[in-house]
Motif scaffolding. Sequence first.
Motif, PDB file in Angstrom:
ATOM      1  N   SER A   1     -12.560  28.640 -10.056  1.00 43.36           N
ATOM      2  CA  SER A   1     -11.534  29.607 -10.470  1.00 43.36           C
ATOM      3  C   SER A   1     -11.783  30.169 -11.866  1.00 43.36           C
ATOM      4  O   SER A   1     -11.436  31.319 -12.144  1.00 43.36           O
ATOM      5  CB  SER A   1     -10.145  28.984 -10.391  1.00 43.36           C
ATOM      6  N   MET A   2     -12.387  29.390 -12.754  1.00 38.77           N
ATOM      7  CA  MET A   2     -12.682  29.886 -14.104  1.00 38.77           C
ATOM      8  C   MET A   2     -13.996  30.645 -14.147  1.00 38.77           C
ATOM      9  O   MET A   2     -14.379  31.169 -15.190  1.00 38.77           O
ATOM     10  CB  MET A   2     -12.729  28.718 -15.105  1.00 38.77           C
TER      11      MET A   2
ATOM     12  N   GLN B   1     -11.716  19.273 -10.517  1.00 37.44           N
ATOM     13  CA  GLN B   1     -12.771  19.869 -11.334  1.00 37.44           C
ATOM     14  C   GLN B   1     -13.451  21.008 -10.589  1.00 37.44           C
ATOM     15  O   GLN B   1     -13.766  22.047 -11.183  1.00 37.44           O
ATOM     16  CB  GLN B   1     -13.797  18.814 -11.730  1.00 37.44           C
ATOM     17  N   ALA B   2     -13.678  20.841  -9.295  1.00 35.26           N
ATOM     18  CA  ALA B   2     -14.337  21.891  -8.508  1.00 35.26           C
ATOM     19  C   ALA B   2     -13.477  23.145  -8.448  1.00 35.26           C
ATOM     20  O   ALA B   2     -13.988  24.266  -8.587  1.00 35.26           O
ATOM     21  CB  ALA B   2     -14.638  21.379  -7.098  1.00 35.26           C
TER      22      ALA B   2
ATOM     23  N   ILE C   1     -19.820  28.269  -3.145  1.00 37.39           N
ATOM     24  CA  ILE C   1     -19.590  28.088  -1.713  1.00 37.39           C
ATOM     25  C   ILE C   1     -19.717  26.616  -1.328  1.00 37.39           C
ATOM     26  O   ILE C   1     -18.872  26.073  -0.605  1.00 37.39           O
ATOM     27  CB  ILE C   1     -20.572  28.953  -0.887  1.00 37.39           C
ATOM     28  N   SER C   2     -20.751  25.964  -1.827  1.00 31.80           N
ATOM     29  CA  SER C   2     -20.944  24.556  -1.464  1.00 31.80           C
ATOM     30  C   SER C   2     -19.861  23.663  -2.050  1.00 31.80           C
ATOM     31  O   SER C   2     -19.433  22.699  -1.410  1.00 31.80           O
ATOM     32  CB  SER C   2     -22.335  24.074  -1.873  1.00 31.80           C
ATOM     33  N   LEU C   3     -19.361  23.980  -3.256  1.00 33.18           N
ATOM     34  CA  LEU C   3     -18.261  23.209  -3.826  1.00 33.18           C
ATOM     35  C   LEU C   3     -16.983  23.392  -3.021  1.00 33.18           C
ATOM     36  O   LEU C   3     -16.239  22.431  -2.795  1.00 33.18           O
ATOM     37  CB  LEU C   3     -18.017  23.618  -5.281  1.00 33.18           C
ATOM     38  N   LYS C   4     -16.734  24.612  -2.564  1.00 31.08           N
ATOM     39  CA  LYS C   4     -15.559  24.855  -1.732  1.00 31.08           C
ATOM     40  C   LYS C   4     -15.646  24.081  -0.423  1.00 31.08           C
ATOM     41  O   LYS C   4     -14.645  23.527   0.039  1.00 31.08           O
ATOM     42  CB  LYS C   4     -15.410  26.356  -1.431  1.00 31.08           C
TER      43      LYS C   4
ATOM     44  N   MET D   1     -16.899  22.498 -19.523  1.00 30.88           N
ATOM     45  CA  MET D   1     -17.209  23.191 -18.274  1.00 30.88           C
ATOM     46  C   MET D   1     -17.464  24.668 -18.543  1.00 30.88           C
ATOM     47  O   MET D   1     -18.393  25.259 -17.987  1.00 30.88           O
ATOM     48  CB  MET D   1     -16.071  23.006 -17.272  1.00 30.88           C
ATOM     49  N   LEU D   2     -16.665  25.271 -19.408  1.00 29.05           N
ATOM     50  CA  LEU D   2     -16.868  26.684 -19.763  1.00 29.05           C
ATOM     51  C   LEU D   2     -18.186  26.889 -20.499  1.00 29.05           C
ATOM     52  O   LEU D   2     -18.775  27.965 -20.437  1.00 29.05           O
ATOM     53  CB  LEU D   2     -15.703  27.197 -20.610  1.00 29.05           C
ATOM     54  N   GLN D   3     -18.670  25.853 -21.180  1.00 31.83           N
ATOM     55  CA  GLN D   3     -19.951  25.927 -21.887  1.00 31.83           C
ATOM     56  C   GLN D   3     -21.130  25.640 -20.964  1.00 31.83           C
ATOM     57  O   GLN D   3     -22.276  25.688 -21.392  1.00 31.83           O
ATOM     58  CB  GLN D   3     -19.960  24.933 -23.050  1.00 31.83           C
TER      59      GLN D   3
END
Length: 105
Positions: free
Chosen positions: A49-50, A43-44, A97-100, A31-33
């Motif tokens: 947050s990262m 995961q969201a 925003i859409s993931l939240k 995910m960081l990559q």
Amino acid sequence: MKQKEIIWKEISILNCSANAYPSGKPYKKQMLQGKVFPTTKEQAIAFVSMGCLLGILNSEDVKVVEKVLNKHGLKGEYKYVCCKQYVKLINNSMLDISLKKEYVF
């Protein structure tokens, strides 16, 4: 540019960066990559947050991203990278925003 303005050199059937990882599998390093698209609430939350960003996107990746954005009334903005073979999402805050909204956190 918007999704409909992108002129693809080739249409992909496999994802390049918007890959789904099943719940319980290790995903944070990928995910960081920029190689994981969040598909669970956990995961969201980690993605946002990262401060993760998606890597280069092909035509199939853009479909995945736009599906989530459009569901919440948002649209992606993209720019060409790698000799116009791929694109990059430039309004990443809209994806956050859409993931939240999607996972209610």
